[in-house]
Design an enzyme around this catalytic site. Structure first.
Site, PDB file in Angstrom:
ATOM      1  N   SER A   1       0.858  -1.198   0.000  1.00 51.14           N
ATOM      2  CA  SER A   1       0.000   0.000   0.000  1.00 51.14           C
ATOM      3  C   SER A   1       0.882   1.232   0.000  1.00 51.14           C
ATOM      4  O   SER A   1       1.979   1.213   0.591  1.00 51.14           O
ATOM      5  CB  SER A   1      -0.886   0.028   1.242  1.00 51.14           C
TER       6      SER A   1
ATOM      7  N   TYR B   1      -1.975  -0.619  10.105  1.00 48.23           N
ATOM      8  CA  TYR B   1      -2.046  -1.046   8.703  1.00 48.23           C
ATOM      9  C   TYR B   1      -0.780  -0.618   7.952  1.00 48.23           C
ATOM     10  O   TYR B   1      -0.143  -1.422   7.263  1.00 48.23           O
ATOM     11  CB  TYR B   1      -3.292  -0.431   8.066  1.00 48.23           C
TER      12      TYR B   1
END
Ligand SMILES: NC(=O)c1ccc[n+]([C@@H]2O[C@H](COP(=O)([O-])OP(=O)(O)OC[C@H]3O[C@@H](n4cnc5c(N)ncnc54)[C@H](O)[C@@H]3O)[C@@H](O)[C@H]2O)c1
Length: 238
Positions: free
Chosen positions: A123, A136
């Site tokens: 990501s 995350y």
């Protein structure tokens, strides 16, 4: 050529299956629950024994795995002060340790055969700090650097390892983050209150945009590319 994709039931994983299939791969689609389709297996990347079984089964069904794409991922958001240890560990179990478990199993086999390629979908949050995304983002940063270190270990065997780092992509994961409302406007324009830049190209990615980059890195056109992290985020990581 045989490929294995984790987290393949929907979203980016399903788009990766479609792109690799279009490129002529025989793709085993795996997810925590068995995806639909002919070549599909249940594979929970948190379960080491299941990883061993599923990789062996995929090779029995479709032949030696030439391409592994790690897509399985989970997102739990919230400020660190209110974040539980259980949530932190749950995020790392899938996003970081899951990539380790599957890549170790497949990487060993690729190294023994002297060929193969691994692509991890991380990501852009791994490189750009984001409010409410500490666990995350940290788990994805771990996946990025794990994949690059693995690539260095496996390079002498001719196995390439790269990362694709998506930005906001229209899937169930992004829509859950928007909490049911349409966050397209804020996501594209940015949000100074959250120190968040927008998306210079002015659109949310389609899962196929991410899959195209994965398919390129998995192809022979990328035969001299390894240890790289390709951002596919419309310029958002600026
Ligand atoms: N959508 C975005 O904006 C975005 C942005 C950057 C990165 N990503 C990453 O892209 C990947 C795909 O995300 P998506 O947007 O398609 O999300 P998604 O939630 O639609 O799909 C994720 C898939 O992973 C599977 N999964 C979850 N836990 C698993 C486990 N333990 N074992 C096996 N499979 C498991 C889910 O069942 C699901 O099918 C994820 O790694 C995500 O972090 C997404």
């Amino acid at each position: 050529m045989s490929a294995l994709v984790t987290g393949a039931a929907r979203g980016i994983g399903a788009a990766v299956v479609a792109a690799l299939t279009a490129d002529g791969h025989e793709v085993t689609a795996t997810d925590i629950e068995k995806p639909t389709g002919e070549l599909a297996l249940a594979l929970d990347v948190r379960d080491e024994a299941m990883v061993g079984w599923a990789v062996a089964e995929a090779e029995r069904l479709a032949g030696p795995i030439d391409v592994l794409v790690n897509v399985a991922g989970v997102l739990r958001a919230g400020p660190v002060a209110e974040f539980s240890e259980a949530d932190w560990l749950a995020v790392f179990d899938v996003n970081a340790a899951g990539v380790f478990r599957v890549s170790r199993e497949v990487g060993r086999r690729m190294a023994a055969r002297g060929r193969g390629c691994i692509v991890t979908v991380a990501s852009n949050a791994a490189g750009v700090p984001r409010v409410g995304m500490a666990a995350y983002a940290a788990s994805k940063a771990a996946a990025v650097q794990f994949t690059r270190c693995l690539g260095l270990e496996l390079a002498p065997a001719g196995v390439r390892c790269n990362v694709v780092s998506p930005g906001s992509t229209d899937t169930a994961m992004l829509r859950a983050l928007w909490n049911g409302s349409d966050g397209t406007g804020t996501t594209v324009a940015g949000d100074p209150g959250q120190y968040r830049g927008g998306i210079p190209l002015g659109r949310i990615a389609d899962p196929a945009d991410i899959a195209a980059a994965v398919a390129f890195l998995a192809s022979d056109r990328a035969r001299h590319i390894t240890l790289q992290n390709l951002y596919v985020d419309g310029g958002a990581a600026l």
